[in-house]
Design an enzyme around this catalytic site. Structure first.
Site, short mmCIF file in Angstrom:
data_model
loop_
_atom_site.label_atom_id
_atom_site.label_comp_id
_atom_site.label_asym_id
_atom_site.label_seq_id
_atom_site.Cartn_x
_atom_site.Cartn_y
_atom_site.Cartn_z
N ASN A 89 19.49 14.91 25.77
CA ASN A 89 20.10 15.67 26.85
C ASN A 89 19.71 17.15 26.89
O ASN A 89 19.82 17.79 27.93
CB ASN A 89 21.62 15.55 26.73
CG ASN A 89 22.36 16.48 27.65
OD1 ASN A 89 22.40 16.27 28.85
ND2 ASN A 89 22.95 17.52 27.09
N SER A 141 16.92 14.43 36.14
CA SER A 141 17.63 15.21 37.16
C SER A 141 17.18 14.72 38.52
O SER A 141 16.08 14.18 38.67
CB SER A 141 17.28 16.70 37.01
OG SER A 141 17.81 17.45 38.10
N TYR A 154 11.17 23.74 36.65
CA TYR A 154 12.22 22.76 36.38
C TYR A 154 11.91 21.43 37.05
O TYR A 154 11.98 20.37 36.42
CB TYR A 154 13.57 23.30 36.85
CG TYR A 154 14.74 22.43 36.45
CD1 TYR A 154 15.15 22.35 35.12
CD2 TYR A 154 15.45 21.70 37.40
CE1 TYR A 154 16.22 21.56 34.74
CE2 TYR A 154 16.53 20.91 37.03
CZ TYR A 154 16.91 20.84 35.70
OH TYR A 154 17.97 20.06 35.34
#
Length: 252
Positions: A89, A141, A154
């Site tokens: 995570n 994500s 990201y």
């Protein structure tokens, strides 16, 4: 979705999704090793789990450090004799475009998000192969599924995790190891502050209302049950999947 008798490792367990995941896995019956780069935060998670009446240990490790990750896993196997579940995570988010993102930010995004996940998985695979069983859950994500402005590093790093999940699932299915990913949307943990933190509450509420069909940001506790499900035998025929948990954001 009982995990009684199983041992779980959660990285980035000192706050947010990692902490909620660690609590939920413990509540399902697993002994949870809460790992974080900040030992004090990992110890807080351990204490919260114990106060709730469940089993936990705290560990400190930088997921980008191969020796550190191997040492954490070796210690778990030495003391517990097994390792059944891993929630990889730990991650970072830094805003930027192709013209404004610094190379240091780009490198850190890939070092923590991709290298860190890879080293976590590589550390646990030998024991899972030996056991002929294991469940790995990677925090990807929705940013790895879609394009978003001002998130070049990201989005790119999380996109890498999406396909890393699929590759690992295909590679190790024959060894009894399942690999899946969760894809959180806008989760109210402070993690998205580099992108959303400049908005006042009213503007943020208006933006969420127009972008998220369920009309709110998610919470870490909205993600944790999916981690438990994917770790459990209820998901025994599920591998290589990326589960969006986003209030409908990616359906817009």
């Amino acid at each position: 979705m009982s995990l009684t008798g199983q041992v779980a490792l959660v990285t980035g367990a000192g706050h947010g999704i990692g902490r909620a995941s660690a609590l939920a896995l413990a509540q399902a019956g697993a002994l949870v090793v809460a790992s974080d780069i900040d030992y004090a935060r990992a110890a807080e998670t351990e204490q919260l789990i114990k106060e709730a009446g469940f089993e936990s240990l705290a560990a400190v490790a930088d997921v980008t450090d191969e020796r550190a990750m191997n040492a954490v896993v070796d210690d778990i196997v030495r003391t517990q004799g097994r390792l059944d579940i891993v929630h990889a995570n730990a991650g970072v988010l830094m805003a930027g475009t192709a013209l404004t993102q610094t190379l240091d930010e780009w490198d850190k995004s890939f070092t923590v998000n991709v290298r860190g996940t890879f080293l976590t998985v590589r550390a646990v695979l030998p024991q899972m192969i030996k056991q002929k069983s294991g469940a790995i859950i990677i925090t990807a994500s929705v940013s790895g599924l879609i394009g978003e402005p001002d998130l070049v590093a990201y989005n790119s790093s999380k996109g890498a995790l999406v396909n890393l999940t699929r590759q690992l699932a295909v590679e190790y299915a024959g060894r009894g190891i399942r690999v899946n990913g969760v894809c959180p949307g806008w989760i109210e943990t402070g993690f998205n502050d580099p992108v959303l933190g400049h908005l006042d509450p009213e503007d943020l509420s208006r933006l969420v209302g127009t972008q998220v069909p369920l009309g709110r940001q998610g919470t870490a506790e909205d993600i944790a049950p999916a981690v438990v499900f994917l770790a459990s035998d209820w998901a025994r025929y599920i591998t290589g999947q990326l589960l969006p948990i986003d209030g409908g954001l990616t359906s817009m």
